[in-house]
Write a protein that holds these residues in place. Structure first.
Motif, short mmCIF file in Angstrom:
data_model
loop_
_atom_site.label_atom_id
_atom_site.label_comp_id
_atom_site.label_asym_id
_atom_site.label_seq_id
_atom_site.Cartn_x
_atom_site.Cartn_y
_atom_site.Cartn_z
N GLY A 1 1.85 -19.29 20.09
CA GLY A 1 0.69 -19.11 19.29
C GLY A 1 0.67 -18.68 18.19
N ARG A 2 -0.51 -18.28 17.68
CA ARG A 2 -0.73 -17.58 16.39
C ARG A 2 -1.68 -16.85 16.59
NH1 ARG A 2 3.14 -18.77 14.51
NH2 ARG A 2 3.03 -20.60 13.67
N ALA A 3 -1.81 -15.51 15.77
CA ALA A 3 -2.68 -14.69 15.79
C ALA A 3 -3.59 -14.97 14.67
CB ALA A 3 -2.31 -13.10 15.50
N PRO B 1 5.53 -6.53 17.29
CA PRO B 1 6.90 -6.60 17.38
C PRO B 1 7.79 -7.18 16.30
CG PRO B 1 6.18 -7.93 19.15
CD PRO B 1 4.69 -7.46 18.62
N GLU B 2 6.79 -8.09 15.58
CA GLU B 2 7.77 -9.31 14.77
C GLU B 2 7.12 -8.71 13.27
OE1 GLU B 2 9.66 -11.51 15.77
OE2 GLU B 2 9.06 -11.04 18.03
N GLY B 3 6.43 -7.77 13.03
CA GLY B 3 6.13 -7.17 11.86
C GLY B 3 5.37 -8.34 10.99
N ALA B 4 4.46 -9.21 11.69
CA ALA B 4 3.97 -10.39 11.04
C ALA B 4 2.52 -9.97 10.52
CB ALA B 4 3.61 -11.48 12.38
N LEU B 5 2.01 -8.51 10.79
CA LEU B 5 0.96 -8.30 10.21
C LEU B 5 1.07 -7.27 8.99
CD1 LEU B 5 -0.95 -7.49 13.59
CD2 LEU B 5 -0.80 -9.75 12.15
N LYS C 1 2.09 -16.73 9.16
CA LYS C 1 2.56 -17.83 10.06
C LYS C 1 4.05 -18.03 10.29
CE LYS C 1 -1.65 -20.10 8.31
NZ LYS C 1 -2.04 -21.42 7.77
N ARG C 2 4.80 -17.51 9.28
CA ARG C 2 6.31 -17.51 9.57
C ARG C 2 6.70 -16.64 10.61
NH1 ARG C 2 10.47 -15.33 7.71
NH2 ARG C 2 9.48 -14.08 6.21
N ARG C 3 6.24 -15.54 10.85
CA ARG C 3 6.96 -14.58 11.57
C ARG C 3 6.15 -14.37 12.97
NH1 ARG C 3 8.69 -9.12 8.35
NH2 ARG C 3 9.94 -9.19 10.13
#
Length: 142
Positions: A74-76, A97-101, A113-115
């Motif tokens: 999914g996607r936050a 945990p993915e450093g996506a924010l 969106k990539r992470r």
């Protein structure tokens, strides 16, 4: 991972899986609601992408990724008017945990969106009531 609503005997299987260490509990929506079938219950934690659910899925609705493939379930999505970042909160960034924010000028949060894998770590950690993060499915289903 989820490609379609799951019905029937899958529900019981998924509910048993969440008792295993690291598995996120599933909830189940009744017919007539916006969502039908089991769903990940991010109020209980985040998905660790362990794939036990996909490996146990008898109908092939949930699938294992190909070797080396990066998986997103999914996607936050930030709901800005609920976010407490302007009050100094950044717990979602710390728990991802993915450093996506990423914090943007202390005023908002950007989701990469990539992470982002849609694991729900940010939603689970969010102290806002109602939550300022939602996890949107990749396939456009509610």
């Amino acid at each position: 991972m989820p490609a379609a609503p799951v019905q029937g005997n899958c529900v019981g299987l998924l509910r048993r899986l969440h008792r295993l260490p690291g598995c996120l509990p599933f909830g189940h929506n009744r017919a007539g609601s916006d969502r039908q079938g089991p769903y990940l219950d991010f109020s209980q934690g985040r998905c660790t992408l362990c794939y036990l659910c996909a490996g146990a899925c008898p109908k092939g609705v949930l699938t294992l990724p190909n070797e080396g493939e990066r998986t997103a379930i999914g996607r936050a999505r930030l709901i800005r008017d609920r976010c407490l970042v302007r009050e100094g909160c950044s717990i979602c960034i710390e728990r991802c945990p993915e450093g996506a924010l990423t914090l943007i000028f202390g005023r908002t949060i950007r989701v990469s969106k990539r992470r982002c894998t849609g694991c729900g770590g940010c939603r689970h950690a969010c102290p806002a009531k109602p939550k300022a993060m939602s996890i949107e499915p990749l396939n456009g289903r509610p």
